[in-house]
Design a protein around this motif. Structure first.
Motif, PDB file in Angstrom:
ATOM      1  N   ILE A   1       0.844  -1.288  -0.110  1.00 39.59           N
ATOM      2  CA  ILE A   1       0.111  -0.033   0.135  1.00 39.59           C
ATOM      3  C   ILE A   1       0.915   1.150  -0.101  1.00 39.59           C
ATOM      4  CG2 ILE A   1      -1.913   1.282   1.162  1.00 39.59           C
ATOM      5  CD1 ILE A   1      -2.448  -1.306   2.701  1.00 39.59           C
TER       6      ILE A   1
ATOM      7  N   VAL B   1     -10.270  -0.471 -11.611  1.00 45.42           N
ATOM      8  CA  VAL B   1      -9.681  -0.670 -10.236  1.00 45.42           C
ATOM      9  C   VAL B   1     -10.743  -0.350  -9.356  1.00 45.42           C
ATOM     10  CG1 VAL B   1      -7.447   0.104 -11.323  1.00 45.42           C
ATOM     11  CG2 VAL B   1      -9.273   1.699 -10.285  1.00 45.42           C
TER      12      VAL B   1
ATOM     13  N   HIS C   1     -12.192   1.645  -5.989  1.00 45.84           N
ATOM     14  CA  HIS C   1     -11.866   2.726  -5.504  1.00 45.84           C
ATOM     15  C   HIS C   1     -12.867   3.193  -4.305  1.00 45.84           C
ATOM     16  CE1 HIS C   1     -15.058   4.222  -8.079  1.00 45.84           C
ATOM     17  NE2 HIS C   1     -14.612   3.159  -8.987  1.00 45.84           N
TER      18      HIS C   1
ATOM     19  N   VAL D   1       2.896  -3.651  -5.173  1.00 48.82           N
ATOM     20  CA  VAL D   1       1.833  -2.480  -4.583  1.00 48.82           C
ATOM     21  C   VAL D   1       0.845  -2.660  -5.445  1.00 48.82           C
ATOM     22  CG1 VAL D   1       1.366   0.078  -4.689  1.00 48.82           C
ATOM     23  CG2 VAL D   1       3.555  -0.799  -3.740  1.00 48.82           C
ATOM     24  N   GLU D   2      -0.434  -2.984  -4.487  1.00 49.18           N
ATOM     25  CA  GLU D   2      -1.773  -3.010  -5.205  1.00 49.18           C
ATOM     26  C   GLU D   2      -2.581  -1.805  -4.961  1.00 49.18           C
ATOM     27  OE1 GLU D   2      -3.614  -6.813  -4.412  1.00 49.18           O
ATOM     28  OE2 GLU D   2      -1.863  -7.535  -3.592  1.00 49.18           O
ATOM     29  N   ILE D   3      -2.526  -0.948  -3.868  1.00 50.81           N
ATOM     30  CA  ILE D   3      -3.282   0.108  -3.359  1.00 50.81           C
ATOM     31  C   ILE D   3      -2.661   1.324  -3.286  1.00 50.81           C
ATOM     32  CG2 ILE D   3      -4.972   1.054  -1.662  1.00 50.81           C
ATOM     33  CD1 ILE D   3      -5.473  -1.892  -0.893  1.00 50.81           C
ATOM     34  N   TYR D   4      -3.282   2.590  -3.688  1.00 47.67           N
ATOM     35  CA  TYR D   4      -2.585   3.759  -3.480  1.00 47.67           C
ATOM     36  C   TYR D   4      -3.547   4.659  -2.598  1.00 47.67           C
ATOM     37  CZ  TYR D   4      -1.729   8.795  -4.128  1.00 47.67           C
ATOM     38  OH  TYR D   4      -1.395   9.926  -4.142  1.00 47.67           O
TER      39      TYR D   4
ATOM     40  N   LEU E   1       4.530   3.751  -7.287  1.00 45.85           N
ATOM     41  CA  LEU E   1       3.383   3.274  -8.070  1.00 45.85           C
ATOM     42  C   LEU E   1       3.864   2.086  -9.137  1.00 45.85           C
ATOM     43  CD1 LEU E   1       1.493   6.503  -8.841  1.00 45.85           C
ATOM     44  CD2 LEU E   1       0.993   4.730  -7.370  1.00 45.85           C
TER      45      LEU E   1
ATOM     46  N   ALA F   1      -1.932   6.830 -10.405  1.00 44.65           N
ATOM     47  CA  ALA F   1      -2.335   5.617  -9.632  1.00 44.65           C
ATOM     48  C   ALA F   1      -3.056   4.734 -10.267  1.00 44.65           C
ATOM     49  CB  ALA F   1      -2.561   6.084  -8.021  1.00 44.65           C
TER      50      ALA F   1
ATOM     51  N   LYS G   1      -3.519   0.846 -10.006  1.00 40.37           N
ATOM     52  CA  LYS G   1      -3.540   0.470  -8.527  1.00 40.37           C
ATOM     53  C   LYS G   1      -5.044   0.939  -8.007  1.00 40.37           C
ATOM     54  CE  LYS G   1       0.620  -0.090  -8.421  1.00 40.37           C
ATOM     55  NZ  LYS G   1       1.371  -1.418  -9.035  1.00 40.37           N
ATOM     56  N   HIS G   2      -5.669  -0.016  -7.176  1.00 37.18           N
ATOM     57  CA  HIS G   2      -6.838   0.346  -6.489  1.00 37.18           C
ATOM     58  C   HIS G   2      -6.511   1.672  -5.637  1.00 37.18           C
ATOM     59  CE1 HIS G   2      -8.211  -3.531  -7.716  1.00 37.18           C
ATOM     60  NE2 HIS G   2      -7.133  -4.183  -7.127  1.00 37.18           N
TER      61      HIS G   2
END
Length: 383
Positions: free
Chosen positions: A8, A134, A136, A83-86, A78, A102, A107-108
Motif C-alpha cells: 500500500i 480498479v 476505489h 503494490v496494489e493500493i494507492y 507506483l 495511480a 492501482k486500487h
C-alpha cells in the motif's frame, strides 16, 4: 495460518491525519493484531510504502515504527509490482494528479476527501477509475463516530417518526497564530492551496446527510472569511484568502430541512465539537462525536414562554442517554478493514469516488450559492 501481504502506497503520511489515523491507528494497528482475518482463514498483512516530499521526515517515521520502505518518488512507488493500493492524504490541490497517476498504474484507489479541487476533476477521476477496472473508495469517517452511529440506529429503528429537521453545529476557535500557535496548518486558509472550510466540510455533511437521512436535493449557503489575517508556522503574517466559516441550508428528500453551521472562528459552548439535533414527529435526538441523547414524544415537557420570570426547568436534564450497546472501534481502522476486504475478497464498498464527487459537487454549489445569493438544486451525476 497463511499470511498474504498487500503493498500500500501511503502518500501524505507526514501530515497529522495521514500519520495518526491512517498509518498508526489503522494499518499499523492491523499489523499489531497479527493481520486482517479473511474469509478463507488467512491473514492479510498490509505493507506500507511511505511517500512524501520530505525524505528526513519519512525516514524518521519509518525508523520509529520499524518500517523499511519510503521514498519521495511517487512514480517509482507506483511502478512497484508488489503494490496494489494507492492511498492519498495529501493537501487537496495535489490529490487529483496523484490519483490519476495511480489509476494509470493500475492501482486500487483509497483517498481522503475532497477528491479533487472541482467537480469536473472529481467526476473525471471516478470515470477513469471505472474505465480502468480498479476498485476505489473515499474516506467517510464521520459515519463511524459513536454518536452518529447511535443516531443512525435511531433513524433505522423509526424512533423519530417523520423527520422534520436536522441542525448541525461544528467548529472551534482556531488561533490566528500571532500570540498562540494555530491548531490547523496555514494552507487551510489559502484558496490557492485548496484551503477553505466549505471545500473541507461540505463533503462531510453531504455523506452524513445522504447516508443517515436522505439525499440532498438543494443547497443555499453563505460563506465568509471572518479572520482575514493570520500567521503561518514560521510566525510570518499572511492574508487568509479562503473562507473560515460556512452556513448552509440543505433540502433533503422527504421534506427534511438541514441547517449546518461550520466555523473555525467560533468559541465552543456545546458538549462536543460537533453536534446534530434531529427533530421528528415522534421524538428528538442530539448526537455528537461520542454521545447521543433523546427525548420521546411521550416524555416531552410543555414549556411556556414567559420573559418576565426566570427559567426554572433544567432542559438538558429532560433528555435520556442512548446506551452504547456495542464496542466502538476507531472509525478509520474500520473503514480500512472494509476497503481491504473489498479489494481482496470483493465485498461491497459503497463509498467510492462517485460518492466523493457528490461531496465536491455540494461544496461547489455551496460556494456558488454564496457568490450569487441564490438557491441551487443538486443535479444527479452522470457516469
Amino acid at each position: 495460518m497463511d499470511r498474504r501481504t498487500i503493498g500500500i502506497v501511503l502518500n501524505g503520511v507526514t501530515g497529522r491525519m495521514g500519520y495518526r489515523q491512517h498509518l498508526v491507528r489503522s494499518l499499523l494497528a492491523i499489523r499489531e493484531a497479527g493481520g486482517l482475518p479473511l474469509r478463507d482463514g488467512s491473514l492479510l498483512w498490509p505493507e506500507p510504502v511511505l511517500v512524501g516530499r520530505d525524505d528526513a521526515k519519512l525516514r524518521a517515521i519509518a525508523q520509529r515504527h520499524g518500517l523499511t520502505e519510503w521514498t519521495t518518488d511517487l512514480g517509482a512507488a507506483l511502478a512497484r509490482p508488489d503494490v496494489e493500493i494507492y492511498f492519498d492524504a495529501q493537501v487537496t490541490n495535489a490529490r487529483e494528479k496523484a490519483i490519476r497517476a495511480a489509476v494509470a498504474a493500475g492501482k486500487h484507489i483509497y483517498t481522503e476527501k475532497p477528491t479533487a479541487g472541482d467537480l469536473a476533476g472529481a467526476v473525471e477521476l471516478a470515470r477513469l477509475a471505472d474505465a480502468a477496472g480498479v476498485k476505489h473508495g473515499v474516506v467517510q469517517d464521520k459515519l463511524f463516530l459513536p454518536g452518529l452511529r447511535k443516531l443512525d440506529r435511531l433513524v433505522k429503528g423509526g424512533f423519530f417518526g417523520r423527520i422534520l429537521s436536522v441542525r448541525g453545529e461544528f467548529g472551534y476557535w482556531v488561533f490566528e497564530g500571532d500570540w498562540q500557535p494555530a491548531q490547523r496548518p496555514s494552507w487551510n486558509y489559502r484558496t490557492a492551496d485548496g484551503g477553505g472550510i466549505t471545500v473541507d466540510m461540505f463533503p462531510h455533511w453531504h455523506y452524513v446527510l445522504e447516508q443517515i437521512f436522505a439525499p440532498v436535493r438543494a443547497v443555499t449557503a453563505h460563506v465568509t472569511t471572518h479572520i482575514p489575517r493570520r500567521w503561518d508556522e514560521s510566525g510570518q503574517p499572511y492574508d487568509a484568502t479562503a473562507d473560515d466559516a460556512a452556513y448552509g441550508i440543505f433540502e433533503l428528500d422527504g421534506g427534511i430541512v438541514a441547517q449546518v453551521n461550520s466555523s473555525w472562528a467560533v468559541r465552543v459552548y456545546r458538549d462536543e465539537l460537533v453536534e446534530f439535533q434531529v427533530d421528528g414527529t415522534e421524538g428528538s435526538a442530539v448526537a455528537g462525536l461520542r454521545n447521543c441523547r433523546v427525548q420521546h414524544r411521550s416524555m416531552t415537557p410543555k414549556p411556556v414562554w414567559n420573559p418576565d420570570l426566570p427559567a426554572t426547568e433544567r432542559f438538558r436534564e429532560q433528555w435520556q442517554v442512548v446506551p452504547d450497546n456495542e464496542e466502538f472501534r476507531n472509525g478509520f481502522l474500520e473503514q480500512w478493514e472494509l476497503f481491504l476486504r473489498h479489494v481482496v475478497e470483493g465485498t461491497p464498498y459503497t463509498w467510492d469516488l462517485w460518492a466523493g464527487a457528490r461531496g465536491v459537487q455540494l461544496a461547489e454549489l455551496g460556494q456558488r450559492s454564496a457568490r450569487e445569493g441564490r438557491r441551487f438544486e443538486v443535479p444527479e451525476l452522470a457516469a
